[in-house]
Motif scaffolding. Structure first.
Motif: not given
Length: 76
Positions: A50-59, A66-70
């Motif tokens: 899996m590849l992933s990108v987690e997005l967080f706010d300023e706090n 978002l995940r890309l699963i092979l």
């Protein structure tokens, strides 16, 4: 507003970065772009798959991931 990203790459390595955006939609678009760029650098390997990108706010509160699963399906 400042947003933080945590990227999990093809070999399970972590990278964190932050950027300023006018709003959450622009930050989400950049997260999608980051996932695309990560995948272009190589597909996930065992044991992560899996590849992933987690997005967080300023706090540093989570907004989305978002995940890309092979998945390999043997036909033998």
């Amino acid at each position: 507003m400042k947003y933080f990203y945590r990227v999990v790459g093809a070999k399970g390595e972590l990278a964190e970065t932050s950027r300023e955006f006018d709003g959450v939609q622009a930050a989400k678009a950049e997260a999608r772009h980051a996932l695309t760029e990560t995948a272009a650098g190589g597909l996930p390997e065992t044991p992560v798959h899996m590849l992933s990108v987690e997005l967080f706010d300023e706090n540093r509160l989570p907004i989305t991931e978002l995940r890309l699963i092979l998945e390999e399906i043997s036909k033998e």
